[in-house]
Write a protein that holds these residues in place. Structure first.
Motif, short mmCIF file in Angstrom:
data_model
loop_
_atom_site.label_atom_id
_atom_site.label_comp_id
_atom_site.label_asym_id
_atom_site.label_seq_id
_atom_site.Cartn_x
_atom_site.Cartn_y
_atom_site.Cartn_z
N VAL A 53 -2.64 -16.33 -4.08
CA VAL A 53 -3.05 -15.01 -4.56
C VAL A 53 -3.80 -14.26 -3.47
O VAL A 53 -3.57 -13.07 -3.23
N THR A 54 -4.68 -14.96 -2.76
CA THR A 54 -5.42 -14.34 -1.67
C THR A 54 -4.47 -13.89 -0.56
O THR A 54 -4.61 -12.79 -0.01
N GLU A 55 -3.50 -14.74 -0.26
CA GLU A 55 -2.51 -14.39 0.78
C GLU A 55 -1.68 -13.18 0.35
O GLU A 55 -1.44 -12.27 1.16
N ILE A 56 -1.27 -13.14 -0.90
CA ILE A 56 -0.49 -12.01 -1.40
C ILE A 56 -1.32 -10.74 -1.38
O ILE A 56 -0.82 -9.66 -1.02
N LYS A 57 -2.60 -10.84 -1.75
CA LYS A 57 -3.47 -9.67 -1.69
C LYS A 57 -3.57 -9.14 -0.26
O LYS A 57 -3.57 -7.93 -0.03
N GLY A 58 -3.66 -10.05 0.71
CA GLY A 58 -3.69 -9.65 2.11
C GLY A 58 -2.43 -8.92 2.51
O GLY A 58 -2.48 -7.89 3.20
N HIS A 59 -1.26 -9.43 2.05
CA HIS A 59 0.00 -8.75 2.36
C HIS A 59 0.07 -7.38 1.70
O HIS A 59 0.53 -6.41 2.32
N ALA A 62 -2.03 -5.02 3.62
CA ALA A 62 -1.36 -4.64 4.87
C ALA A 62 -0.27 -3.61 4.61
O ALA A 62 -0.13 -2.64 5.36
N VAL A 63 0.49 -3.79 3.53
CA VAL A 63 1.54 -2.83 3.18
C VAL A 63 0.92 -1.48 2.83
O VAL A 63 1.42 -0.42 3.25
N ASN A 64 -0.18 -1.51 2.08
CA ASN A 64 -0.84 -0.25 1.72
C ASN A 64 -1.35 0.47 2.96
O ASN A 64 -1.25 1.71 3.06
N ARG A 65 -1.91 -0.28 3.91
CA ARG A 65 -2.35 0.35 5.16
C ARG A 65 -1.18 0.93 5.92
O ARG A 65 -1.26 2.03 6.48
N SER A 66 -0.04 0.22 5.94
CA SER A 66 1.15 0.71 6.63
C SER A 66 1.67 1.98 5.97
O SER A 66 2.06 2.93 6.65
N VAL A 67 1.68 2.01 4.64
CA VAL A 67 2.14 3.20 3.92
C VAL A 67 1.24 4.39 4.22
O VAL A 67 1.71 5.50 4.48
#
Length: 112
Positions: A53-59, A62-67
């Motif tokens: 869950v922590t790893e998925i939150k990190g991903h 990262a996607v939100n920052r990229s967007v």
């Protein structure tokens, strides 16, 4: 005499209690061992799930920052394209004026 009878009765009750506890413990020992193993497995699985869950939150972060970064780049590209269009129109007018295709009439005295 009554005290002796009470003492014997008390020791008998305590003895039966200890004997019952030992029988219960002997019968329940495999069950407690199984329960401990299941609890340990559950804790390990819970830790693995929390890590995922922590790893998925990190991903997701990262996607939100990229967007957000892509949106910012889009806004910059739009602003720069508008600026480029204005510069192109100005340059086109300047080229036409320099080439004599288009004249800018500054005053009536310079007209031919």
């Amino acid at each position: 005499m009554i005290w002796i009878n009470l003492a014997v009765l008390l020791f008998a009750i305590i003895g039966l209690g200890v004997y019952g506890y030992l029988l219960f413990k002997k019968q329940m020992k495999p069950t407690f061992g199984r329960l401990n193993r299941l609890t340990e497995r559950f804790k390990i699985r819970a830790d693995v799930i929390n890590q995922q869950v922590t790893e998925i939150k990190g991903h997701v972060d990262a996607v939100n920052r990229s967007v957000t970064q892509i949106k910012d780049f889009g806004i910059k590209a739009k602003d720069e394209s508008i600026e480029l269009k204005r510069a192109t129109v100005g340059l086109t007018h300047e080229i036409k004026r320099t080439a004599g295709i288009e004249r800018s009439d500054v005053s009536t005295e310079t007209k031919i």
